[in-house]
Write an enzyme that holds these catalytic residues in place. Structure first.
Site, PDB file in Angstrom:
ATOM      1  CE  LYS A  88      -0.500   0.089   5.034  1.00 46.61           C
ATOM      2  NZ  LYS A  88      -1.458   0.069   6.166  1.00 46.61           N
ATOM      3  CG  MET A 147       9.966  24.467   3.237  1.00 49.48           C
ATOM      4  SD  MET A 147       8.795  25.595   2.466  1.00 49.48           S
ATOM      5  CE  MET A 147       7.943  24.460   1.358  1.00 49.48           C
ATOM      6  NE  ARG A 190      -7.954  -0.598   9.065  1.00 55.48           N
ATOM      7  CZ  ARG A 190      -6.643  -0.855   8.985  1.00 55.48           C
ATOM      8  NH1 ARG A 190      -5.767   0.103   9.190  1.00 55.48           N
ATOM      9  NH2 ARG A 190      -6.221  -2.082   8.692  1.00 55.48           N
ATOM     10  CE1 TYR A 217      12.823  30.499   8.164  1.00 58.87           C
ATOM     11  CE2 TYR A 217      11.880  28.293   8.319  1.00 58.87           C
ATOM     12  CZ  TYR A 217      12.414  29.324   7.559  1.00 58.87           C
ATOM     13  OH  TYR A 217      12.543  29.170   6.200  1.00 58.87           O
TER      14      TYR A 217
END
Length: 358
Positions: A30, A304, A122, A257
């Site tokens: 998957k 980033m 699920r 940052y």
């Protein structure tokens, strides 16, 4: 320079052979084979002697069928494009009593595996009685064009949890369902329940009366729980970047940052590395180290497209920076709390990372 997501093909294949352990394995492929690449993974698994696959995406199931015309392909999610499932000879889950009664005519000539819900909740039939109801109704259906009940399955959601009773509870509940149905004379071509954690907890063998273990993360090089020795599962993945420059900053300077890191000493050396959260490096991963020239150095700030790593005089521009490899494994950081094995893999941005197979 650009960060690279790199796989050692022979190591990946060797690990698949080791995981298989001459047992019947259904390889979970998957999410683009855990982002290793569907075509790459299927080819290596076939080479390792695995010819049964499962995924959650119909699109991926079709692609697996194209890659492996003779394989069994099982779709773990219920879908409604029945013609495609039929045309590509894909097996699919039967997820509930309501779905059965609503779509049993649509499912003609499709191989289905009845799913037992168990503790995960699920998907699946809630009780043994619901499964028995479907089997009895199916037996009474004399229509020549009807579904083909080929399998029975569940998922162990707690197999990687220790010191709690849930795995024993879900295992016991499942085996009660299975043994009751087998004793009633029902037969199934496919019976599967074990994920990687259950498979290794059971001694790397398939449970009695099962046809397959349905293994995912172990095939991609990560241990499902920390008690397993690293030698049992081999990681073939390396994620590496580059030092693009060295910056020298002084005591009290803030770097990154929003005051991410305050230096504590004069002449602190920071390597600026060309990888960041935009490439899929989790912030929790950046609380740990990077490997440069065989030594681990602390990551100090994540941006980033860049990160700062505090280094010494032995690190220079153009040196390679490793975030993951065979000695800095995905599962090491799973057990340090960074995130699940699959979470760390899924975060990787394959649009920005260079992807290579060696």
């Amino acid at each position: 320079m650009t960060a690279i997501w790199s796989v050692d093909t022979e190591a990946f294949y060797s690990n698949a052979k080791k995981v298989k352990n001459q047992q019947p394995i259904m390889a979970v492929v998957k999410n683009n084979a855990y982002h290793y690449g569907l075509e790459f993974a299927v080819k290596q698994f076939l080479r390792a002697g695995i010819n049964t696959f499962s995924t959650t995406s119909l699109k991926e199931a079709v692609r697996v069928r194209e890659l492996a015309p003779d394989a069994t392909v099982f779709l773990m999610n219920a879908v409604y494009d029945f013609d495609t499932v039929r045309d590509y000879h894909i097996h699919m889950t039967l997820p509930s009593l309501n779905y059965y009664y609503e779509h049993k005519a649509d499912l003609r000539d499709i191989h289905v595996h009845l799913e037992f819900e168990n503790l995960l909740h699920r998907s699946g039939f809630k009780t043994l009685e619901e499964i028995q109801q479907v089997l009895q109704d199916h037996q009474q259906n004399k229509n020549s064009e009807r579904m083909i009940i080929s399998g029975l399955w569940t998922h162990f959601g707690y197999a990687d949890e220790f010191g709690v009773p849930e795995y024993d509870e879900e295992r016991s509940a499942w085996l009660n369902v299975l043994h009751t149905l087998l004793n009633e004379g029902y037969q199934f071509d496919y019976i599967h329940s074990q994920n990687s954690a259950s498979y290794y907890r059971e001694g790397q063998v398939v449970l009695p009366h099962h046809t397959h273990a349905r293994v995912g993360i172990a095939l991609y090089g990560s241990r499902p729980y920390s008690d397993l020795d690293e030698s049992t599962i081999q990681q073939a993945l390396t994620v590496k970047a580059n030092v693009i420059q060295i910056r020298e900053v002084q005591n009290g300077d803030y770097c990154g940052y929003s005051w991410a890191f305050e230096t504590q000493h004069d002449n602190t050396k920071l390597a600026v590395v060309d990888v960041g959260y935009g490439d899929g490096i989790l912030r929790t991963r950046a609380q740990h180290e990077a490997l440069i020239n065989g030594k681990r150095y602390p990551i100090r700030a994540l941006m980033m497209s860049h990160m700062f790593v505090e280094v010494d005089e032995h690190v220079h521009a153009q040196d390679q920076v490793v975030l993951y490899n065979e000695s800095m494994r995905i599962d090491e950081y799973t057990f340090k709390g960074v995130g699940a094995n699959s979470e760390q893999l899924s975060a990787m941005n394959h649009d920005s990372l260079i992807k290579e197979y060696r």
